[in-house]
Design a protein around this motif. Structure first.
Motif, PDB file in Angstrom:
ATOM      1  N   GLY A 155       3.626  -0.873  12.972  1.00  0.00           N
ATOM      2  CA  GLY A 155       2.920  -0.517  11.729  1.00  0.00           C
ATOM      3  C   GLY A 155       2.850   0.972  11.513  1.00  0.00           C
ATOM      4  N   GLY A 156       3.038   1.734  12.612  1.00  0.00           N
ATOM      5  CA  GLY A 156       2.634   3.128  12.540  1.00  0.00           C
ATOM      6  C   GLY A 156       3.708   4.168  12.324  1.00  0.00           C
ATOM      7  N   ARG A 224      -1.909 -12.636   2.255  1.00  0.00           N
ATOM      8  CA  ARG A 224      -3.171 -13.322   2.514  1.00  0.00           C
ATOM      9  C   ARG A 224      -2.927 -14.826   2.440  1.00  0.00           C
ATOM     10  N   GLY A 288      -3.743  -1.529   1.894  1.00  0.00           N
ATOM     11  CA  GLY A 288      -4.330  -2.864   1.912  1.00  0.00           C
ATOM     12  C   GLY A 288      -5.799  -2.808   1.515  1.00  0.00           C
ATOM     13  N   PHE A 289      -6.555  -3.803   1.931  1.00  0.00           N
ATOM     14  CA  PHE A 289      -7.954  -3.879   1.494  1.00  0.00           C
ATOM     15  C   PHE A 289      -8.767  -4.773   2.435  1.00  0.00           C
ATOM     16  N   ARG A 292      -8.888  -6.376   6.782  1.00  0.00           N
ATOM     17  CA  ARG A 292      -7.590  -6.149   7.417  1.00  0.00           C
ATOM     18  C   ARG A 292      -6.938  -4.849   6.968  1.00  0.00           C
ATOM     19  N   CYS A 294      -5.546  -1.123   6.714  1.00  0.00           N
ATOM     20  CA  CYS A 294      -4.816  -0.371   7.731  1.00  0.00           C
ATOM     21  C   CYS A 294      -5.768   0.416   8.645  1.00  0.00           C
ATOM     22  N   VAL A 295      -5.637   0.228   9.963  1.00  0.00           N
ATOM     23  CA  VAL A 295      -6.491   0.969  10.889  1.00  0.00           C
ATOM     24  C   VAL A 295      -5.945   2.381  11.140  1.00  0.00           C
ATOM     25  N   THR A 300      -2.618   8.612   9.936  1.00  0.00           N
ATOM     26  CA  THR A 300      -1.436   8.888   9.132  1.00  0.00           C
ATOM     27  C   THR A 300      -1.672  10.067   8.186  1.00  0.00           C
TER      28      THR A 300
END
Ligand code: HEM
Length: 346
Positions: A155-156, A224, A288-289, A292, A294-295, A300
């Motif tokens: 993801g990163g 989703r 996103g929202f 969930r 993005c952590v 970033t």
């Protein structure tokens, strides 16, 4: 963590300078930035040396390409039988990646057990959370740690690399914004080394980042599943339906953004810095929202500002006549033929 980002970026920029010196001013910045972002996420996630990080990175990338053709069937019943060859290949690569990561985790656990303090990277923080009475405990299994590492890695790096790539495209097309950002960097950071506490003051750079993420969202959709029947006007979405939310379409919807929706206007984020003047609070979703979301959002933003600062203080960018504009979705939204730019030292 910001300091871990400077070294790989400087190395990339030094290579650019060497290429230009030897008469090659045209650089495919997408390929270069993706490699550097891979190295950065490897360092910030699990403090990996470039060699080890590169091995995991290459295999993850191979897995991504393998999965590309089958990803559109995600959530479709029996989908794993639709591309059996690709699925088998992805499985094999997945196993190899797991082995590499497990050996890294194992080495870390051994050094924790003899009392070495945890490393200050994301894996170190996760393992610290797993310590029981100062010894490596059982709260996160090795399997779970492997999965977390893969999620960070997957993801990163590419998302961040693409945000930077599309930024360079737009800055090459709008040299006035290149100059505005350079002026801001001079005012906020000055000429010396980056003081990381000042990154938050790079306001214009923040608007540019958001406008790039609006126009060319690296994560083009969010997924989703309906947990109950949902009624939308006359339509009922039945419980259990898998939904792909088309973020790119929302970011280009004139009813949400106005008639200038397709224009590059970072200043739309000036007064309404969260939503860029979008008429609906859910209309801007690059990360996103909800639960969930993005952590890695803050990480970033830091990486983006460090890298853009380093690039703009050394080089100017303009479009190469070899660039072919063809944004395409390969899990993420990327320039199909790369991004060749003419790079000039300042
Ligand atoms: C420009 C850069 C990035 C973009 C555009 C981006 C975008 C996204 C999006 C759209 C999601 C799905 C959110 C949802 O379904 O609501 C996501 C999830 C995630 N991202 Fe990012 N991301 C970026 C950078 C990063 C970085 C640097 C990291 C790693 C540290 C990261 C780690 C994650 C993780 C772990 C998730 C899964 C969260 C969960 O399911 O709970 N992302 N990201």
């Amino acid at each position: 963590m910001a300091s871990l980002m400077v070294e790989p970026t400087t190395k990339m920029l030094d290579q650019w300078a060497a290429l230009i010196n030897s008469g090659y001013p045209e650089i495919d910045v997408e390929r270069e930035i993706t490699t550097t972002a891979g190295e950065i996420i490897a360092r910030t996630s699990f403090g990996l040396s470039y060699q080890n990080g590169n091995k995991v990175f290459e295999k993850l990338r191979a897995m991504q390409i393998t999965l590309f053709n089958s990803n559109r069937y995600v959530g479709v019943p029996f989908s794993k039988w639709m591309c059996p060859k690709k699925n088998l290949e992805a499985k094999r690569l997945g196993k190899e990646i797991d082995q590499l990561l497990l050996s890294i985790i194992d080495a870390r656990k051994k050094s924790l057990d003899i009392g070495t303090s945890p490393q200050k990277d994301l894996l170190g923080l996760l393992m610290e959370g797993s310590l029981v009475d100062g010894r490596s405990g059982k709260s996160l299994t090795a399997r779970e740690l492997v999965d977390e590492c893969k999620t960070f890695f997957f993801g990163g790096h590419e998302t961040t690399a693409l945000a930077l790539t599309w930024t360079l495209l737009l800055l090459a097309m709008y040299p006035d914004w290149q100059n505005q950002l350079r002026d801001e960097i001079k005012q906020v950071i000055g000429d010396g080394e980056i003081d990381f506490t000042k990154l938050a003051d790079l306001k214009k750079m923040g608007w540019v980042m958001k406008e790039v993420l609006r126009l060319y969202s690296p994560a083009p959709n969010a997924q989703r599943q309906a947990r109950e029947d949902i009624k939308v006007d006359d339509l009922v979405i039945p419980n259990g339906t898998n939904i792909w939310i088309d973020v790119v379409a929302m970011h280009h919807d004139p009813t949400l953004w106005g008639d200038d929706v397709n224009e590059f206007k970072p200043e739309r984020f000036k007064d309404d810095h969260l939503y860029g003047g979008c008429k609906h609070k859910m209309g801007f979703l690059p990360f996103g929202f909800g639960g969930r979301m993005c952590v890695g959002k803050n990480l970033t933003m830091m990486e983006y500002k460090v890298i853009v600062t380093l690039m703009l203080t050394r080089f100017s960018f303009s479009l190469s006549s070899n660039y072919r504009h063809s944004p395409s979705i390969l899990l993420s939204l990327r320039p199909r033929y790369g991004l060749p730019l003419l790079v000039k030292p300042l």
